[in-house]
Structures are given as C-alpha cells and as structure tokens.
Design an enzyme around this catalytic site. Structure first.
Site, short mmCIF file in Angstrom:
data_model
loop_
_atom_site.label_atom_id
_atom_site.label_comp_id
_atom_site.label_asym_id
_atom_site.label_seq_id
_atom_site.Cartn_x
_atom_site.Cartn_y
_atom_site.Cartn_z
N HIS A 97 0.09 4.44 -3.90
CA HIS A 97 1.04 5.55 -3.96
C HIS A 97 1.00 6.27 -2.62
CE1 HIS A 97 3.54 8.63 -5.91
NE2 HIS A 97 2.90 9.48 -5.11
N CYS A 98 2.13 6.33 -1.94
CA CYS A 98 2.19 6.89 -0.59
C CYS A 98 2.73 8.32 -0.64
CB CYS A 98 3.07 6.03 0.30
SG CYS A 98 3.16 6.61 2.01
N VAL A 99 1.91 9.28 -0.22
CA VAL A 99 2.33 10.68 -0.24
C VAL A 99 3.38 10.95 0.82
CG1 VAL A 99 0.15 11.48 -1.19
CG2 VAL A 99 0.41 11.34 1.29
#
Length: 248
Positions: A97-99
């Site tokens: 999951h890429c912020v």
C-alpha cells in the site's frame, strides 16, 4: 532521448494511472476453476474442502500444470486467489500500500507504479544536474556576499532535496527491478525465505512480460495493448503460471 516536457507528461500520466487505476479486486463469489468445474458436473465438494485438498495436494500427476493453492478470506467472505492479500479489501497480486499515491499497488497497476518511480527518478536527476553549477557557485557567492541569503538558501535546498529524492528513488528502482526479475512482490519476499526455487519465477524475460506486456513499443507508456490483456492472464491477477519443477 526524452525531453524535459516529455518526461513530465509521462510522470504525471503514470502517477494518475497509479492513483486512479484499481489494483485488482477479487470478483464477487469468486471460486477457483477446479471448483467451478465440480459444480458444473454435479460434484458436491465445498469450497473449504476444495481448499484443503489444494493445500494438501503437492504431487499432481505428471504432465499436468501445477497450480498454487487457493484460500478463503474471512474478512471479505470470498475466495482468495493465489498471491492475493487483504488490505481493507483483498487486492490481486498485492505488492504494497503506497501512501504517496493513496492506493494499493497490485496486479493491474504495478507497471504504472514502476514507470512512476522511473520518470520521477529521471526528473529529479535532471533537476539535480541543472542545479549542480549553481550549487558549485553557491560557496563562492556565499563567501563574497554577491547574492541575497534568500537566493542562496533556495539554491542550496533545491539541490539537496532533488539529490536526496533521486538517491532514494534509485534505491527503490533497484529493489523493484530485483523483485521484477524474480517475479516476486514486496509481500512475497517474506514468503520466499527458505525456498530454493520460487514457483512463479519463469525466467527474467517471462517475468518482465507478465508486468509490462510483450509489446516493446508500449513498455515505457502506462498502458497495455489489447493483445497482451487478452493473452497474459497474469495482468488480470487471477491466474499465474508456475514452474513445473517446483512442488506447490
């Protein structure tokens, strides 16, 4: 060679594709192909029974393609395809999951994420090279007080920040290039520990094409050809070929 404007367009195009493209969701009431065939032929095997059989079956008959075991997500109350992981919902071939893009990176947008890393690295590297002469002159100008402190601070911070981003992105690119070459996700790095042969590693060329497709003219653009979408199941995240010399 790409011009500054071209790189920026490709960077923004890749970024918005990562942000807005669904990384891959499990279809509602998804079941593995084997169970669908059982239901069509009237076999009463339940999904949990099928999963248990798949998990325990490590020696399929010779000549048959080995398929990785499937699972079941208790939170989604749905079937869980191979390489799928839960993050608020089940994501197909989830990498992480890429912020920075406020989205998960999975089967359907992993290529766009890699291109976003590449073009951002090229952009910050170009900015660093453009600022390098000004940074070299920074020390002389600071000593002679030939320019304002504000301008000196802007040049210094711009160069340092671009250089820091470029080096950080280079590390990410090297890491994901290594994962790409072995057909591994960031999550699967931990699953691979102690494994002699990774079941999804089909060779660098095939591994690359499972992410970028076979059309060389489109490798550096955040899109896929219709032929690749039709002929490479891995791009959809539900079915992945495995090595025939590895027991699953």
């Amino acid at each position: 060679m790409l011009a500054f404007g071209d790189e920026l367009i490709l960077l923004l195009w890749s970024y918005f594709m990562v942000v807005f493209k669904d990384p891959g969701a499990v279809p509602e009431n998804w079941k593995p192909v084997g169970e669908e065939e059982n239901l069509q032929t009237g076999t009463s095997t339940t999904f949990s029974d099928h999963t248990a059989q798949a998990l325990s079956s490590t020696q399929p008959p010779d000549g048959l393609e080995r398929r990785p075991p499937v699972g079941y997500c208790t939170r989604c109350q749905n079937g869980k395809p191979p390489r799928c992981h839960h993050c608020q919902r089940c994501v197909l071939k989830m990498d992480h999951h890429c912020v920075w893009v406020v989205n998960c990176v999975g089967a359907c947008n992993y290529k766009f994420f890699l291109l976003f890393l590449l073009y951002t690295f090229l952009e910050t590297t170009m900015d660093t090279l453009v600022l390098l002469p000004h940074f070299v002159n920074f020390f002389g100008e600071a000593k002679n007080h030939s320019t304002s402190p504000g301008n000196l601070a802007i040049v210094f911070m711009a160069f340092v920040l671009n250089l820091a981003f470029a080096l950080s992105l280079l590390c990410f690119i090297v890491m994901h290039a290594s994962l790409l070459s072995s057909n591994t996700t960031s999550v699967e790095v931990y699953e691979k520990k102690g494994v002699v042969r990774w079941q999804y590693d089909l060779g660098r060329k095939n591994n690359f094409e499972q992410v970028f497709g076979t059309k060389k003219t489109l490798w550096f653009f955040p899109l896929f050809s219709k032929d690749d979408l039709d002929n490479i199941p891995a791009l959809h995240g539900l079915d992945f070929p495995t090595r025939s010399d590895v027991e699953v």
